[in-house]
Motif scaffolding. Sequence first.
Motif, PDB file in Angstrom:
ATOM      1  N   LYS A 149     -11.143   9.462   5.082  1.00 50.28           N
ATOM      2  CA  LYS A 149     -12.470   9.286   4.472  1.00 50.28           C
ATOM      3  C   LYS A 149     -12.318   8.542   3.143  1.00 50.28           C
ATOM      4  N   ARG A 150     -12.040   7.248   3.250  1.00 51.28           N
ATOM      5  CA  ARG A 150     -11.830   6.420   2.062  1.00 51.28           C
ATOM      6  C   ARG A 150     -12.177   4.978   2.399  1.00 51.28           C
ATOM      7  N   ALA A 151     -12.136   4.114   1.411  1.00 55.61           N
ATOM      8  CA  ALA A 151     -12.407   2.700   1.638  1.00 55.61           C
ATOM      9  C   ALA A 151     -11.200   2.039   2.324  1.00 55.61           C
ATOM     10  N   TYR A 152     -11.484   1.047   3.172  1.00 56.58           N
ATOM     11  CA  TYR A 152     -10.441   0.296   3.858  1.00 56.58           C
ATOM     12  C   TYR A 152     -10.655  -1.199   3.638  1.00 56.58           C
ATOM     13  N   ARG A 153      -9.552  -1.947   3.615  1.00 54.37           N
ATOM     14  CA  ARG A 153      -9.629  -3.402   3.522  1.00 54.37           C
ATOM     15  C   ARG A 153      -9.643  -3.974   4.943  1.00 54.37           C
ATOM     16  N   TRP A 154     -10.804  -4.486   5.326  1.00 54.04           N
ATOM     17  CA  TRP A 154     -11.030  -4.985   6.682  1.00 54.04           C
ATOM     18  C   TRP A 154     -10.991  -6.507   6.691  1.00 54.04           C
ATOM     19  N   TRP A 155     -10.280  -7.086   7.644  1.00 53.63           N
ATOM     20  CA  TRP A 155     -10.153  -8.536   7.732  1.00 53.63           C
ATOM     21  C   TRP A 155     -11.403  -9.140   8.360  1.00 53.63           C
ATOM     22  N   ASP A 156     -12.050 -10.059   7.632  1.00 56.61           N
ATOM     23  CA  ASP A 156     -13.203 -10.795   8.143  1.00 56.61           C
ATOM     24  C   ASP A 156     -12.706 -12.189   8.504  1.00 56.61           C
ATOM     25  N   ASN A 157     -12.614 -12.473   9.796  1.00 57.31           N
ATOM     26  CA  ASN A 157     -12.029 -13.741  10.226  1.00 57.31           C
ATOM     27  C   ASN A 157     -12.883 -14.944   9.834  1.00 57.31           C
ATOM     28  N   SER A 158     -14.202 -14.759   9.748  1.00 53.32           N
ATOM     29  CA  SER A 158     -15.076 -15.861   9.327  1.00 53.32           C
ATOM     30  C   SER A 158     -14.880 -16.175   7.847  1.00 53.32           C
TER      31      SER A 158
END
Length: 325
Positions: A149-158
């Motif tokens: 239950k925390r923030a995650y760094r998500w890859w945005d391919n666009s």
Amino acid sequence: MRRNPSPLSLILLGLGTFLLVLAPMLAWYVAPRAAVNPIDVDQTAVYTGTGSVFDVDEVATVPDRKITVTQRVRGNVADSARSGKAVWDVTTTVDTDKSLPAADPHDALEFVPHRWVTDRRTNMPVHCCDEKPYIQGEAYLKFPFDVQKRAYRWWDNSLGATVTLTYRGTKKIQGYEGYRFTGTVPATRTGTRLVPGTIVDEPERSQVLAEEWYANHGIELVVDQRTGRVLYAQVGPRKTLRAPGGTKDAAVLLDSEKLAFTTDTQEFAVSRAKEESGQLRMVGQTLPIGAGVLGIVLAAVGVVLVVRGRPHPDTSESSQPSPTM
């Protein structure tokens, strides 16, 4: 005479001891090795929604078009086995009803192939095996196992970069509860594209190296806590062109407030999450607990039978009555 323990007592004691040793091995050794990204994945996710798209035939942006995004993920088994990593080949196509069905995905409004390589246990990107682009972050097509239950760094391919997604509680998808994460992307320059000058309000120039800009109205992902599988995804992409050095959008290539998983995609994701989560729960919790409890019971019964099989400490061999002739 001294009585030896019965074979049954020794069998129960041995089996109980074995189960007591097996229980922590299942929880601490087998379970972590079962929680790995697969190498033979083959699945398709479909997003739909409405929005504005640039029509090359009309050379203008047209509103209220149905938009379909199809994301196909296939594991490259040979490269995965060779590298020891999870090598996934991904193709993303963006279509309107005008380009569907398409015999060739290259005829789509947008066609983007790429490769994602991860450490199978941690889900972290690994930069090898002809990976393209250079993907970063903690999550992309899935999250790590045992989502927190925390923030995650998500890859945005666009975007070509990571986006911080914030934990927003839980949400049920098709009756199945997952962790909800949200985020947005402000307008960001992502590259350049050679286009006719008229498209970016410079009719006096035949060709212009226009700036490509990307934003996202809102990203929402609902993720299975145990497996990290994405149960629901919703994005709001906006892609535009600006004249070189311009501060305003001159042409809209794609703009939608909401593109989301179809019901079929949601149902598939939930069914797989239930299956995979159940398997991990069995190996990591159910079997270890069951083996531990049964091991204690069997070992206890075995000890009792062994003790009962021994002569009383106050009784000696000499005190036993002598046989008579």
